[in-house]
Scaffold this active site. Structure first.
Site, PDB file in Angstrom:
ATOM      1  CB  THR A 121      -0.900  -0.005   1.255  1.00 47.32           C
ATOM      2  OG1 THR A 121      -1.660  -1.216   1.234  1.00 47.32           O
ATOM      3  CG2 THR A 121      -1.829   1.195   1.267  1.00 47.32           C
ATOM      4  CD  GLU A 149      -4.337  -8.606  -1.976  1.00 44.93           C
ATOM      5  OE1 GLU A 149      -3.829  -8.849  -3.081  1.00 44.93           O
ATOM      6  OE2 GLU A 149      -5.490  -8.986  -1.680  1.00 44.93           O
ATOM      7  CG  PHE A 150      -8.727  -4.377  -1.998  1.00 45.58           C
ATOM      8  CD1 PHE A 150      -8.857  -3.107  -1.451  1.00 45.58           C
ATOM      9  CD2 PHE A 150      -8.443  -4.496  -3.350  1.00 45.58           C
ATOM     10  CE1 PHE A 150      -8.716  -1.969  -2.241  1.00 45.58           C
ATOM     11  CE2 PHE A 150      -8.298  -3.365  -4.154  1.00 45.58           C
ATOM     12  CZ  PHE A 150      -8.437  -2.101  -3.586  1.00 45.58           C
ATOM     13  CG  LEU A 151      -4.661  -9.987   1.743  1.00 47.85           C
ATOM     14  CD1 LEU A 151      -4.423 -10.026   3.226  1.00 47.85           C
ATOM     15  CD2 LEU A 151      -3.740 -10.976   1.061  1.00 47.85           C
ATOM     16  CE  LYS A 205      -5.057  -1.580   1.111  1.00 47.60           C
ATOM     17  NZ  LYS A 205      -5.796  -2.761   1.488  1.00 47.60           N
ATOM     18  CG  ASN A 209      -7.551  -0.145   4.002  1.00 43.89           C
ATOM     19  OD1 ASN A 209      -8.403  -0.983   3.728  1.00 43.89           O
ATOM     20  ND2 ASN A 209      -6.281  -0.441   4.132  1.00 43.89           N
ATOM     21  N   GLY A 258      -7.467  -1.748  14.833  1.00 43.03           N
ATOM     22  CA  GLY A 258      -6.005  -1.801  14.920  1.00 43.03           C
ATOM     23  C   GLY A 258      -5.486  -2.460  13.661  1.00 43.03           C
ATOM     24  CB  CYS A 261      -4.302  -2.215   6.766  1.00 45.46           C
ATOM     25  SG  CYS A 261      -3.255  -3.436   5.959  1.00 45.46           S
ATOM     26  CE  LYS A 264       0.827  -0.064   6.344  1.00 40.96           C
ATOM     27  NZ  LYS A 264       0.367   0.296   5.028  1.00 40.96           N
TER      28      LYS A 264
HETATM   29  P1  NAD Z   1       4.983  -7.798   6.574  1.00 38.42           P
HETATM   30  O1  NAD Z   1       5.797  -6.952   7.459  1.00 38.42           O
HETATM   31  O2  NAD Z   1       4.240  -8.963   7.106  1.00 38.42           O
HETATM   32  O3  NAD Z   1       5.912  -8.354   5.389  1.00 38.42           O
HETATM   33  C1  NAD Z   1       6.874  -7.591   4.716  1.00 38.42           C
HETATM   34  C2  NAD Z   1       8.059  -8.483   4.395  1.00 38.42           C
HETATM   35  O4  NAD Z   1       8.955  -7.755   3.561  1.00 38.42           O
HETATM   36  C3  NAD Z   1       8.876  -8.919   5.609  1.00 38.42           C
HETATM   37  O5  NAD Z   1       8.956 -10.316   5.630  1.00 38.42           O
HETATM   38  C4  NAD Z   1      10.240  -8.284   5.394  1.00 38.42           C
HETATM   39  O6  NAD Z   1      11.317  -9.085   5.863  1.00 38.42           O
HETATM   40  C5  NAD Z   1      10.272  -8.146   3.868  1.00 38.42           C
HETATM   41  N1  NAD Z   1      11.239  -7.173   3.387  1.00 38.42           N
HETATM   42  C6  NAD Z   1      11.469  -5.926   3.830  1.00 38.42           C
HETATM   43  N2  NAD Z   1      12.450  -5.333   3.110  1.00 38.42           N
HETATM   44  C7  NAD Z   1      12.833  -6.228   2.172  1.00 38.42           C
HETATM   45  C8  NAD Z   1      13.792  -6.221   1.139  1.00 38.42           C
HETATM   46  N3  NAD Z   1      14.570  -5.169   0.929  1.00 38.42           N
HETATM   47  N4  NAD Z   1      13.912  -7.313   0.374  1.00 38.42           N
HETATM   48  C9  NAD Z   1      13.136  -8.400   0.585  1.00 38.42           C
HETATM   49  N5  NAD Z   1      12.214  -8.477   1.553  1.00 38.42           N
HETATM   50  C10 NAD Z   1      12.058  -7.406   2.341  1.00 38.42           C
HETATM   51  O7  NAD Z   1       3.976  -6.791   5.826  1.00 38.42           O
HETATM   52  P2  NAD Z   1       2.532  -7.123   5.216  1.00 38.42           P
HETATM   53  O8  NAD Z   1       1.502  -7.098   6.286  1.00 38.42           O
HETATM   54  O9  NAD Z   1       2.623  -8.302   4.321  1.00 38.42           O
HETATM   55  O10 NAD Z   1       2.295  -5.802   4.353  1.00 38.42           O
HETATM   56  C11 NAD Z   1       3.000  -5.548   3.157  1.00 38.42           C
HETATM   57  C12 NAD Z   1       2.320  -4.406   2.426  1.00 38.42           C
HETATM   58  O11 NAD Z   1       1.002  -4.787   2.041  1.00 38.42           O
HETATM   59  C13 NAD Z   1       2.144  -3.134   3.254  1.00 38.42           C
HETATM   60  O12 NAD Z   1       2.299  -2.018   2.435  1.00 38.42           O
HETATM   61  C14 NAD Z   1       0.719  -3.233   3.742  1.00 38.42           C
HETATM   62  O13 NAD Z   1       0.153  -1.971   3.991  1.00 38.42           O
HETATM   63  C15 NAD Z   1       0.038  -3.877   2.556  1.00 38.42           C
HETATM   64  N6  NAD Z   1      -1.171  -4.618   2.900  1.00 38.42           N
HETATM   65  C16 NAD Z   1      -1.220  -5.387   4.006  1.00 38.42           C
HETATM   66  C17 NAD Z   1      -2.381  -6.113   4.290  1.00 38.42           C
HETATM   67  C18 NAD Z   1      -2.464  -6.971   5.534  1.00 38.42           C
HETATM   68  O14 NAD Z   1      -3.569  -7.377   5.868  1.00 38.42           O
HETATM   69  N7  NAD Z   1      -1.368  -7.263   6.202  1.00 38.42           N
HETATM   70  C19 NAD Z   1      -3.485  -6.036   3.434  1.00 38.42           C
HETATM   71  C20 NAD Z   1      -3.387  -5.258   2.293  1.00 38.42           C
HETATM   72  C21 NAD Z   1      -2.228  -4.553   2.035  1.00 38.42           C
END
Ligand code: NAD
Length: 434
Positions: A121, A149-151, A205, A209, A258, A261, A264
C-alpha cells in the site's frame, strides 16, 4: 507465468502461494534469512488459516520456491511484485524506504523487460518514483503497475482466491494484458478486474481503507452517545444495518480498530492531503475517535475497581488486533495493557494464537501469559474481553464466575448478552449498551 514476490509477509506469502496455486512459477523472496529458512523447512512464519497446506502443496510440486537472493529472483521472473512493508514515518506519511530500496535492487538485476507491480500500500505518486529508481539503474524496459491488495488477515486465502474485485493501475497495453492473464483464474465467477490509471489505483486502496475505518469510528461515536442517552447500540445497529444503503459490515462498536493497515493508511492519507494543502477533516476525526476508543474501557474499569489499580489483577482475553490472526500491530490490547500497567494493575492474558507474538514484542515483561484462558482468570478482579475469538463467545460462565475474585466483566466487543450476565451475577460493562 514467471512471478516473483519480494517480501514474504502476510501479503507476499499469501499472494505467492495463490499465484503458485493457479499454475504459475513463483519465487517468494525475502531478505529475512530466518523467514526463508523456516519456509524452506516447511514452517509458515505467520498464522493464517489454510496457508500452510497451500504452501506445502505448491512447494512440493515445484510451483513455489523461496529465496533470499534478489539477483536470481529478478533474473528468473517477468512479473515482480513488491510486497514489503510501508510503515508510518514519524510524520504519518508512509515510509517508502523499503519499497524504493527493492526497486533499486530490481533495477540493478534487470535482464530484459519486466512488469514491476506495487502490491504494497503506497501513496499516490509512488509508481512514478519506483519507475524512476529502476530506470536509473538499467536500460531494460520496465512497466510499473499499481495493484493494491484488499485481503483481510484471517481470511486472506479466500479473499485472494475469490476477490470482490482486482484493481489494476497501468499505463501500457502490454502490462494490462499480462496482469489480466495473471488474474483471470481468480475472477471466474464474474467479479471485475477494474483497470484504471496508476494514480487512481493508488488512491483506491487508501479510499477503501479510510471508508472502512470511518464506518468503525462513526459507529463507536454512536455507541458512546448511546451510553450517555441510555439507548442500546445493538438495537440501533440492527435498525440501521437493514437499510441496504448502510449494510451490515463494519458497524460493530468496540475498542477501536487496529492492525497493520487501517491506522497507518488513514494516517498516510491525511499526510498526503496535507502535502497537497488539503485538510481531510473527516479522517482526522476518524483517527482521534479511534485513539480514544482504545481506552474507552479504562474509566469503566476504574469506576468499578477504583482509580488506583495497585493490588488489582486484570485478565485480558484476546491480544491480536482481530480474531484468526496472530498480528498485534496497533492492536487495542497493547493500549489497554499500557494504560492498566500505568495504573498499577497486575495483568494476566490469554490469546489462542498470538502468545508468541506477544513474547516477541516483550509484552511478557508487563503481562503474565497463560496457555489456558480460564487459568488466566484465577484470583483476578476483572475480565476484559478484547478480541472476539470464537472460543470466547460461549464460555463456561459458572467457571468464569468461580475463578474470578470479583465477577466483573468488561466486554470490549459486545459479545455477551447484558441480561444473561446480570442474571448470572456478573457486574457487566460493554460498549453503548445499558
Ligand atoms: P509484513 O511486514 O508482514 O511483510 C513484509 C516483508 O517484507 C517482511 O517479511 C520483510 O522481511 C520483507 N522485506 C522488507 N524489506 C525487504 C527487502 N529489501 N527485500 C526483501 N524483503 C524485504 O507486511 P505485510 O503485512 O505483508 O504488508 C506488506 C504491504 O502490504 C504493506 O504495504 C501493507 O500496507 C500492505 N497490505 C497489508 C495487508 C495486511 O492485511 N497485512 C493487506 C493489504 C495490504
Amino acid at each position: 507465468m514467471k512471478v516473483a514476490v519480494i517480501g514474504s509477509g502476510y501479503v507476499g506469502l499469501v499472494a505467492g502461494a495463490c499465484f503458485a496455486e493457479s499454475g504459475n512459477q513463483v519465487i517468494c523472496m525475502d531478505k529475512d534469512q530466518r523467514k526463508i529458512d523456516s519456509l524452506l523447512n516447511g514452517i509458515i512464519p505467520i498464522y493464517e488459516p489454510g496457508l500452510d497446506a497451500m504452501v506445502e502443496k505448491n512447494a512440493k510440486n515445484g510451483h513455489l520456491r523461496f529465496s533470499t537472493n534478489m539477483k536470481e529472483t529478478v533474473e528468473q521472473s517477468t512479473i515482480i511484485f513488491i510486497a514489503v512493508g510501508t510503515p508510518p514515518d514519524e510524520d504519518g506519511s508512509a515510509d517508502l524506504s523499503m519499497v524504493l530500496g527493492v526497486a533499486k535492487e530490481i533495477g540493478q538485476h534487470m535482464n530484459g523487460w519486466k512488469v514491476v507491480v506495487d502490491k504494497s500500500t503506497v501513496p499516490v505518486g509512488t509508481a512514478k518514483k519506483v519507475r524512476a529508481v529502476i530506470e536509473k539503474e538499467t536500460k531494460h524496459p520496465v512497466d510499473v503497475v499499481s495493484n493494491p491488495e484488499f485481503l483481510k488477515e484471517g481470511a486472506a486465502i479466500d479473499d485472494f482466491m475469490y476477490p470482490d474485485r482486482v484493481v489494476i493501475g497501468v499505463s501500457s497495453t502490454k502490462a494490462t494484458e499480462v496482469m489480466r492473464e495473471l488474474y483471470t483464474p481468480f475472477v471466474r465467477t464474474g467479479n471485475p478486474i477494474v483497470v484504471m490509471d496508476v494514480v487512481s489505483a493508488e488512491m483506491t486502496k487508501y479510499a477503501a481503507n479510510s471508508m472502512l475505518a470511518t464506518k468503525i469510528s462513526f459507529m463507536n461515536e454512536i455507541a458512546n452517545l448511546c451510553d450517555r442517552v441510555g439507548a442500546n447500540v445493538e438495537n440501533v445497529r440492527q435498525g440501521i444495518a437493514t437499510d441496504s444503503r448502510i449494510g451490515h459490515s463494519f458497524i460493530f462498536p468496540g475498542v477501536g480498530y487496529g492492525g497493520s493497515c487501517f491506522p497507518k493508511d488513514v494516517k498516510a492519507l491525511i499526510r498526503t492531503a496535507r502535502d497537497y494543502h488539503f485538510d481531510t477533516r473527516i479522517l482526522r476525526s476518524v483517527e482521534d475517535v479511534n485513539d480514544d476508543q482504545k481506552k474507552i474501557l479504562i474509566p469503566k474499569i476504574q469506576k468499578e475497581l477504583g482509580n488506583d489499580l495497585t493490588g488489582k489483577t486484570i485478565t485480558l482475553w484476546g491480544l491480536s488486533f482481530k480474531p484468526k490472526t496472530d498480528d498485534m500491530r496497533e492492536a487495542s490490547s497493547r493500549v489497554i495493557i499500557h494504560e492498566l500497567h500505568k495504573l498499577g494493575a497486575k495483568i494476566n492474558a490469554h490469546d489462542p494464537v498470538a502468545m508468541d507474538e506477544a513474547r516477541r514484542l516483550k509484552l511478557d515483561e508487563k503481562v503474565t501469559l497463560f496457555d489456558d484462558n480460564y487459568e488466566a482468570l484465577k484470583d483476578s478482579d476483572a475480565l476484559v474481553l478484547v478480541t472476539e475469538w470464537l472460543e470466547y463467545r460461549e464460555p463456561d460462565y459458572e467457571k468464569m464466575k468461580n475463578l474470578l475474585r470479583t465477577p466483573a466483566v468488561f466486554d470490549g466487543r459486545n459479545i455477551y448478552k447484558p441480561e444473561k450476565m446480570r442474571d448470572m451475577g456478573f457486574t457487566y460493562y460493554s460498549i453503548g449498551r445499558p
